[in-house]
Design a protein around this motif. Structure first.
Motif, mmCIF file in Angstrom:
data_model
loop_
_atom_site.group_PDB
_atom_site.id
_atom_site.type_symbol
_atom_site.label_atom_id
_atom_site.label_comp_id
_atom_site.label_asym_id
_atom_site.label_seq_id
_atom_site.Cartn_x
_atom_site.Cartn_y
_atom_site.Cartn_z
ATOM 1 N N CYS A 33 -1.803 -22.159 17.770
ATOM 2 C CA CYS A 33 -3.244 -21.978 17.644
ATOM 3 C C CYS A 33 -3.562 -21.194 16.375
ATOM 4 C CB CYS A 33 -3.798 -21.270 18.884
ATOM 5 S SG CYS A 33 -3.200 -19.595 19.077
ATOM 6 N N SER A 34 -4.828 -21.189 16.012
ATOM 7 C CA SER A 34 -5.230 -20.523 14.766
ATOM 8 C C SER A 34 -4.961 -19.019 14.837
ATOM 9 C CB SER A 34 -6.699 -20.790 14.475
ATOM 10 O OG SER A 34 -7.502 -20.263 15.508
ATOM 11 N N ARG A 35 -5.107 -18.442 16.013
ATOM 12 C CA ARG A 35 -4.848 -17.003 16.176
ATOM 13 C C ARG A 35 -3.372 -16.698 15.891
ATOM 14 N NH1 ARG A 35 -7.885 -12.389 17.532
ATOM 15 N NH2 ARG A 35 -6.520 -10.883 18.508
ATOM 16 N N ALA A 36 -2.457 -17.533 16.390
ATOM 17 C CA ALA A 36 -1.028 -17.322 16.135
ATOM 18 C C ALA A 36 -0.708 -17.491 14.658
ATOM 19 C CB ALA A 36 -0.196 -18.281 16.979
ATOM 20 N N ALA A 41 0.520 -14.743 9.420
ATOM 21 C CA ALA A 41 0.181 -14.381 8.044
ATOM 22 C C ALA A 41 -0.066 -12.878 7.926
ATOM 23 C CB ALA A 41 -1.047 -15.159 7.583
ATOM 24 N N LEU A 42 -0.681 -12.308 8.958
ATOM 25 C CA LEU A 42 -0.964 -10.873 8.953
ATOM 26 C C LEU A 42 0.318 -10.057 9.059
ATOM 27 C CD1 LEU A 42 -3.452 -9.159 8.718
ATOM 28 C CD2 LEU A 42 -3.679 -9.191 11.189
ATOM 29 N N ILE A 43 1.292 -10.536 9.812
ATOM 30 C CA ILE A 43 2.578 -9.830 9.916
ATOM 31 C C ILE A 43 3.268 -9.776 8.557
ATOM 32 C CG2 ILE A 43 4.927 -10.058 10.853
ATOM 33 C CD1 ILE A 43 3.669 -10.808 13.520
ATOM 34 N N VAL A 44 3.137 -10.836 7.776
ATOM 35 C CA VAL A 44 3.724 -10.837 6.422
ATOM 36 C C VAL A 44 3.071 -9.741 5.579
ATOM 37 C CG1 VAL A 44 3.952 -12.183 4.308
ATOM 38 C CG2 VAL A 44 4.406 -13.251 6.510
ATOM 39 N N ALA A 79 -1.719 -2.471 15.046
ATOM 40 C CA ALA A 79 -0.731 -1.744 15.852
ATOM 41 C C ALA A 79 0.047 -2.698 16.755
ATOM 42 C CB ALA A 79 -1.424 -0.668 16.674
ATOM 43 N N ARG A 80 -0.654 -3.648 17.368
ATOM 44 C CA ARG A 80 0.009 -4.615 18.256
ATOM 45 C C ARG A 80 0.991 -5.475 17.481
ATOM 46 N NH1 ARG A 80 -1.165 -9.844 18.992
ATOM 47 N NH2 ARG A 80 -3.236 -9.636 18.069
ATOM 48 N N LEU A 81 0.576 -5.951 16.314
ATOM 49 C CA LEU A 81 1.460 -6.801 15.513
ATOM 50 C C LEU A 81 2.652 -6.008 14.966
ATOM 51 C CD1 LEU A 81 -1.168 -8.974 13.634
ATOM 52 C CD2 LEU A 81 0.293 -9.639 15.545
ATOM 53 N N MET A 82 2.424 -4.745 14.631
ATOM 54 C CA MET A 82 3.550 -3.914 14.180
ATOM 55 C C MET A 82 4.559 -3.727 15.306
ATOM 56 S SD MET A 82 1.816 -1.019 11.736
ATOM 57 C CE MET A 82 3.352 -0.201 11.381
#
Length: 166
Positions: A33-36, A41-44, A79-82
């Motif tokens: 999905c677009s959120r994933a 991309a945000l994790i990068v 914070a969640r993605l980190m």
């Protein structure tokens, strides 16, 4: 299920999980999905900001870096993605008080501040301090003969005879 595909057939795993095998295959073929995709991309970007700080920035500072770059997202999402990516900042150590606050001495002054002795092995003075390291505190102790003014040196495996650690 795809991780266990080599051990068990998909049809049996679907039956045990009460999922249709056609539903599983449809889900497996679906694109993320677009959120994933934006999370990936945000994790990068998060990893880049964290690496640029030398691995010290936590979620609030990484969030501030992303906002400075023009990437607007929530601090809790960062914070969640980190957490998911296994990226963590370095926390500051809490200051440890090692002295008595009321002004009294911790130990009595047995030599009345007179550090002179008439012969060797008559007066020894000692001090201890703690050195914070990444692995924890190291304690450094020094024992001095006041006549020779040299530190006593003993191998770690054999303390001096007067030491209570023998």
């Amino acid at each position: 299920m795809s991780d266990r595909q080599a051990d068990y057939p998909i049809a049996i795993m679907c039956r045990l999980l009460d999922v249709s095998s056609s539903g599983y295959y449809a889900w497996a073929k679906r694109s993320p999905c677009s959120r994933a995709e934006t999370d990936a991309a945000l994790i990068v970007e998060i990893r880049a900001a964290h690496a640029a700080s030398g691995g010290t920035y936590g979620a609030p500072r990484v969030h501030a870096e992303l906002v400075a770059k023009g990437i607007h997202t929530g601090r809790k999402r960062v914070a969640r993605l980190m957490r998911q990516a296994g990226v963590a900042g370095v926390s500051r150590r809490r200051f440890v008080v090692t002295t008595v606050k009321d002004g009294s001495r911790q130990a009595p002054d047995l030599v009345d501040r007179n550090f002179t002795a008439e012969a060797p092995d008559r007066l020894w003075v000692a001090d201890i301090t703690c050195v914070p390291t990444w692995a924890g505190f190291l304690y450094l102790a020094v024992v001095l003969d006041t006549v020779a003014s040299s530190a006593g040196r003993w191998p770690r495996h054999s303390p001096p005879s007067w030491c209570s650690m023998r």
